[in-house]
Design an enzyme around this catalytic site. Structure first.
Site, PDB file in Angstrom:
ATOM      1  N   ARG A 133       0.820  -1.240   0.000  1.00  0.00           N
ATOM      2  CA  ARG A 133       0.000   0.000   0.000  1.00  0.00           C
ATOM      3  C   ARG A 133       0.840   1.270   0.000  1.00  0.00           C
ATOM      4  NH1 ARG A 133      -3.151  -3.002   3.806  1.00  0.00           N
ATOM      5  NH2 ARG A 133      -4.890  -3.981   2.721  1.00  0.00           N
ATOM      6  N   ARG A 171      -3.188  21.245 -15.338  1.00  0.00           N
ATOM      7  CA  ARG A 171      -2.264  20.146 -15.660  1.00  0.00           C
ATOM      8  C   ARG A 171      -2.640  19.457 -16.972  1.00  0.00           C
ATOM      9  NH1 ARG A 171       0.658  15.620 -11.767  1.00  0.00           N
ATOM     10  NH2 ARG A 171       1.832  14.710 -13.484  1.00  0.00           N
ATOM     11  N   LYS A 208       2.801  11.062 -11.877  1.00  0.00           N
ATOM     12  CA  LYS A 208       1.916  10.167 -12.641  1.00  0.00           C
ATOM     13  C   LYS A 208       2.645   8.848 -12.833  1.00  0.00           C
ATOM     14  CE  LYS A 208      -1.072  13.146 -15.354  1.00  0.00           C
ATOM     15  NZ  LYS A 208      -1.438  13.567 -16.722  1.00  0.00           N
ATOM     16  N   GLU A 211      -4.719  17.067 -11.819  1.00  0.00           N
ATOM     17  CA  GLU A 211      -5.249  17.358 -13.159  1.00  0.00           C
ATOM     18  C   GLU A 211      -6.735  17.713 -13.150  1.00  0.00           C
ATOM     19  OE1 GLU A 211      -3.219  15.191 -16.344  1.00  0.00           O
ATOM     20  OE2 GLU A 211      -5.187  14.923 -17.250  1.00  0.00           O
ATOM     21  N   HIS A 226       6.935   7.393 -27.850  1.00  0.00           N
ATOM     22  CA  HIS A 226       5.939   8.292 -27.257  1.00  0.00           C
ATOM     23  C   HIS A 226       6.141   9.730 -27.751  1.00  0.00           C
ATOM     24  CE1 HIS A 226       3.196   9.989 -24.335  1.00  0.00           C
ATOM     25  NE2 HIS A 226       4.157  10.796 -23.909  1.00  0.00           N
ATOM     26  N   LYS A 236       7.130  22.309 -15.438  1.00  0.00           N
ATOM     27  CA  LYS A 236       6.346  21.164 -14.966  1.00  0.00           C
ATOM     28  C   LYS A 236       6.056  21.291 -13.475  1.00  0.00           C
ATOM     29  CE  LYS A 236       4.859  16.686 -15.251  1.00  0.00           C
ATOM     30  NZ  LYS A 236       4.921  15.418 -15.923  1.00  0.00           N
ATOM     31  N   HIS A 257      -1.293  14.793 -26.929  1.00  0.00           N
ATOM     32  CA  HIS A 257      -1.306  13.432 -26.390  1.00  0.00           C
ATOM     33  C   HIS A 257      -2.564  12.645 -26.758  1.00  0.00           C
ATOM     34  CE1 HIS A 257       2.157  14.857 -24.219  1.00  0.00           C
ATOM     35  NE2 HIS A 257       2.292  13.746 -23.527  1.00  0.00           N
ATOM     36  N   GLU A 267       8.731  16.771 -25.962  1.00  0.00           N
ATOM     37  CA  GLU A 267       8.108  17.194 -24.694  1.00  0.00           C
ATOM     38  C   GLU A 267       8.712  18.515 -24.198  1.00  0.00           C
ATOM     39  OE1 GLU A 267       5.448  15.689 -23.657  1.00  0.00           O
ATOM     40  OE2 GLU A 267       5.626  13.499 -23.629  1.00  0.00           O
ATOM     41  N   HIS A 301      -1.561   9.329 -28.220  1.00  0.00           N
ATOM     42  CA  HIS A 301      -1.850   8.034 -27.604  1.00  0.00           C
ATOM     43  C   HIS A 301      -2.593   7.118 -28.578  1.00  0.00           C
ATOM     44  CE1 HIS A 301      -1.454   9.566 -23.154  1.00  0.00           C
ATOM     45  NE2 HIS A 301      -0.297   9.325 -23.724  1.00  0.00           N
ATOM     46  N   ASN A 318      -1.000  17.777 -21.687  1.00  0.00           N
ATOM     47  CA  ASN A 318      -1.365  16.717 -22.627  1.00  0.00           C
ATOM     48  C   ASN A 318      -1.489  17.221 -24.064  1.00  0.00           C
ATOM     49  OD1 ASN A 318      -1.677  14.268 -21.096  1.00  0.00           O
ATOM     50  ND2 ASN A 318      -3.273  15.374 -19.994  1.00  0.00           N
TER      51      ASN A 318
END
Ligand code: NAD
Ligand code: GLY
Length: 363
Positions: A126, A246, A148, A242, A270, A232, A253, A190, A257, A250
């Site tokens: 956990r 935030r 993330k 987000e 990527h 960032k 993206h 990026e 993606h 993306n």
């Protein structure tokens, strides 16, 4: 022989979870920076079959000399391994070595290793402490910062994951010297992103300095990494989960993606998919009358200078829309996109013309 280093430090300001980002050439040898963040003298370093032979002992050996017990977990290399099966092998190794809640997981590698290790750290027992040592440009400027973590699902990129912040990000810019040129270009996608979404001055600077960045001139690289991490860190501090700003990170993206998934994970890098996706976002922004043609031309030129692919694959409108519909920003069934109003100004919106989007998807 140790390198002479110049270290710069930024902070990701998240109250009691605030953490530093150290940036500099040769920082892998500054073991004290790692030791300062170990509550107990046990770590598990997760790396892959490419990065481990290059850098693992350089990190592990001085830790052992300082009395730290080091477990090594070496994964296969590739985006196609960022999945639940490989994640399980991390848990297997941690349990096998009897790692406890006080064992710190260290991600040593690119974004794939960082995302996998971070998610393992978020979930093993956990939650255990975790440190990022990113070794690709993409991971140094983006994925190692902000918490993330996660894995891909066969049906969609990064569909399973958690927000889980590291204790420390340690960036040694000299590791980029062993990075293949194609991976360097993918990381630059990026870097350019920050200029496009919120930092027009940085975009101007990148236009002037792209040749030196591609040649890995040390001052230029550390300047680009620092400014990217600063952008960032500011965005993450303002909107960790987000809920708003935030999402602008993306840019490109949602298209990207879809490309990564459709082409098969790892076929398009990527950053390459993000670059093509960013141009699709620019094209739609132009069709909407938000971005000027000369700005689109500047965006194309900077990606060209970074030797990034520009032409998106012809997936067909239906496949694009189907895959883009899996994006995490989809709300009430509507695809929300990050679009541009100018260089340095972006917006997340579902208020675009669907016919214009369909035209962009047939580029
Ligand atoms: P990657 O981790 O696959 O690394 C690229 C390649 O470079 C790999 O073959 C790797 O073994 C190799 N490599 C790494 N460091 C090296 C070095 N110093 N020298 C030589 N080879 C080296 O890819 P990436 O571009 O670093 O990361 C992409 C991943 O990051 C994607 O899965 C993407 O979804 C994820 N990502 C996550 C976030 C986030 O916020 N968590 C943000 C952006 C991207
Ligand atoms: N790379 C996008 C984010 O961290 O939010």
């Amino acid at each position: 022989m140790k390198f002479k280093t110049m270290k710069q430090t930024l902070s990701v300001a998240l109250a009691e979870r605030t953490y530093p980002i150290h940036i500099g050439a040769g920082l892998l040898d500054q073991t004290a920076l790692l030791l300062a963040h170990l509550k107990h003298k046990r770590v598990a370093i997760v790396s892959n079959t490419t990065v481990a032979p290059l850098y693992l002992e350089r990190v592990a050996q001085p830790l052992r000399e300082a009395g730290v017990d080091v477990v090594e977990i070496i994964l296969p290399d590739g985006e196609q391994y960022k999945n639940s099966e490989i994640l399980n092998t991390i848990y297997d190794a941690l349990i096998q070595a009897r790692c406890e809640r006080t064992t710190t997981l260290i991600a040593l590698g690119g974004g794939v290793i960082g995302d996998l290790t971070g998610y393992a750290a978020a979930t093993y027992l956990r939650g255990v402490p975790f440190i990022q040592i990113p070794t690709t440009l993409l991971s140094q400027v983006d994925s190692s910062v902000g918490g993330k973590t996660g894995i891909n699902h066969p049906q969609g990129k990064n569909m399973i994951g958690a927000f889980y912040q590291p204790q420390l990000v340690l960036i040694d810019t000299e590791t980029l010297k062993t990075l293949p040129q194609r991976e360097l270009s993918a990381g630059i996608a990026e870097v350019i992103k920050y200029g496009l979404i919120r930092d027009a001055d940085f975009f101007d600077w990148l236009e002037i300095n792209m040749e030196k960045l591609m040649a890995l001139d040390e001052t230029t690289v550390s300047g680009a990494v620092y400014r990217s991490c600063q952008n960032k860190a500011e965005v993450v501090a303002a909107d960790e989960r987000e809920a708003g700003e935030r999402a602008l990170l993306n840019l490109g993206h949602t298209f990207g993606h879809a490309i990564e998934n459709a082409m098969g994970y790892g076929v398009w890098l990527h950053g390459e998919a993000v670059a093509a996706g960013t141009l699709m976002a620019a094209d739609l922004s132009l069709r909407m009358g938000w971005l000027k043609l000369e700005d689109v031309q500047r965006i194309k030129a900077i990606f060209h200078a970074a030797e990034l692919k520009q032409q998106p694959p012809a997936l067909g409108v239906d496949q694009y829309l189907d895959l883009m519909g899996l994006d995490k920003k989809v709300q009430d069934g509507k695809i929300r996109l990050v679009l541009q109003q100018a260089i340095g100004e972006s917006v997340m919106t579902s208020d675009y013309n669907v016919d214009a989007l369909r035209e962009t998807l047939t580029l």
